[in-house]
Design an enzyme around this catalytic site. Sequence first.
Site, mmCIF file in Angstrom:
data_model
loop_
_atom_site.group_PDB
_atom_site.id
_atom_site.type_symbol
_atom_site.label_atom_id
_atom_site.label_comp_id
_atom_site.label_asym_id
_atom_site.label_seq_id
_atom_site.Cartn_x
_atom_site.Cartn_y
_atom_site.Cartn_z
ATOM 1 N N ASP A 50 3.415 5.307 1.509
ATOM 2 C CA ASP A 50 3.351 6.365 0.416
ATOM 3 C C ASP A 50 2.032 7.062 0.419
ATOM 4 O O ASP A 50 2.225 8.263 0.400
ATOM 5 C CB ASP A 50 3.736 5.659 -1.114
ATOM 6 C CG ASP A 50 3.957 6.745 -2.072
ATOM 7 O OD1 ASP A 50 3.680 7.705 -2.048
ATOM 8 O OD2 ASP A 50 3.995 6.228 -3.294
ATOM 9 N N ASP A 65 11.888 0.790 -5.756
ATOM 10 C CA ASP A 65 10.487 0.144 -5.485
ATOM 11 C C ASP A 65 9.880 -0.521 -6.625
ATOM 12 O O ASP A 65 9.757 0.089 -7.625
ATOM 13 C CB ASP A 65 9.520 1.197 -4.779
ATOM 14 C CG ASP A 65 8.147 0.562 -4.045
ATOM 15 O OD1 ASP A 65 8.252 -0.519 -3.698
ATOM 16 O OD2 ASP A 65 7.377 1.291 -4.039
HETATM 17 P P1 13P Z 1 0.431 2.381 0.144
HETATM 18 O O1 13P Z 1 0.014 2.971 -0.887
HETATM 19 O O2 13P Z 1 -0.140 1.906 1.277
HETATM 20 O O3 13P Z 1 1.404 3.611 0.864
HETATM 21 O O4 13P Z 1 1.765 1.367 -0.250
HETATM 22 C C1 13P Z 1 2.780 1.827 -0.819
HETATM 23 C C2 13P Z 1 3.864 0.863 -1.038
HETATM 24 O O5 13P Z 1 3.550 -0.469 -0.781
HETATM 25 C C3 13P Z 1 4.758 1.217 -1.923
HETATM 26 O O6 13P Z 1 5.430 0.046 -2.410
HETATM 27 O O1 G3H Z 2 4.004 0.997 -5.285
HETATM 28 C C1 G3H Z 2 3.419 1.988 -5.056
HETATM 29 C C2 G3H Z 2 4.171 3.100 -4.650
HETATM 30 O O2 G3H Z 2 2.900 3.762 -3.860
HETATM 31 C C3 G3H Z 2 4.660 3.938 -5.743
HETATM 32 O O3 G3H Z 2 3.520 4.516 -6.522
HETATM 33 O O4 G3H Z 2 4.053 3.703 -8.849
HETATM 34 O O5 G3H Z 2 2.513 5.862 -8.343
HETATM 35 O O6 G3H Z 2 4.936 5.877 -7.983
HETATM 36 P P1 G3H Z 2 4.011 4.800 -7.914
HETATM 37 ZN ZN ZN Z 3 4.507 -1.610 -3.007
#
Ligand code: 13P
Ligand code: G3H
Ligand code: ZN
Length: 349
Positions: free
Chosen positions: A268, A83
Amino acid sequence: MPLVSTRQLLDEAAKGGYGVGAFNVNDMEQIQAIMEAAKETNSPVIIQASRGARAFAQDNYLYHLMLAAAELYPQIPLAMHLDHGNSFETCESAIKLGFTSVMMDGSLKADGKTPSTFEENVEVTKKVVDYAHERGISVEGEIGVLGGIEDGHGAGGSGLARVTDPDQAVEFAERTGVDSLAIAIGTSHGAYKFTKKPDGSVLKMDLLIKIHQRLPKTHLVMHGSSSVPKDLQDIINQYGGKLKETWGVPVEEIQLGIKNGVRKINVDTDNRLAITGAIRKVFAESPEKFDPRDYMKPARAAMQKVVALRMTQFGQAGHAGDYTAISIPDMAKGYANGSLSTKPLVAAK
Ligand code: 13P
Ligand code: G3H
Ligand code: ZN
């Protein structure tokens, strides 16, 4: 089933007209919660790890936990996705480790904060696509910039500051050959997305529909798609938390997105809220307890409940058995011989 490519999951979702949740993980319990939810609902699933998650858990732990998940749930098509990769090197290291898809988020510079230019975004994303496709790995790009900051990642500010331009989305998809495209339509990462239930003035579903009409064959990705349900906020605040009132993305808007080309939905925050609420409840109600299993078990169960619900709402439930895995080397052959070509069929303006 071995770990499969996100591209295969999204192609199948497009055929079936449903979306696939991509849930973030940092530890074993979150992976367990997702896999149990996938089993319960018979869903294909994408598990994703951010740079922050990789740093927190360490790559080898994460990778071997994912292998364990694939081994324990052979009936579930499972993709392991990076991600918000911030650079070619981050994506390269994920691919070398064994991730089956990566996101190159070139909407921001490598610092993960400063918006990049369109040309910079095209250049770094294309470089990742060339490297990844040769190895059978699929790539998600991002055009437009989301709001908010998570773990130091994000430009900050409102989700409306840099929404996606449809002409740029078309040019970006054509020039990079990405397998899927994240777009900015007013959402932000984290819990504080909207100050009231969002309407079309802040959540630009009309823009999403326009982009889909121009790029009907491109799998669209919605980031910042937690719904931030009031009941999860309430549990946290009931047991000593201090969340301010806030709104997320209503599930019915995500479902509208799924009808209009959205195939991957990133969630997330909802899981973070569920876990935190469950742990706070045990701490508040049973302050004498100190065995981590006493609070990690309900935390894991609370996350499983949220994930299973989203799998049903996104429509992926029931689809785990629809197909068999295409091996990653066979995906590489498909990219090489053009059968997995991502050249979008651009529709007229
Ligand atoms: P949220 O914070 O809305 O759960 O989004 C997660 C997300 O886009 C991770 O890449
Ligand atoms: O992109 C956002 C996701 O919620 C991941 O969050 O970078 O805190 O792991 P993080
Ligand atoms: Zn994201």
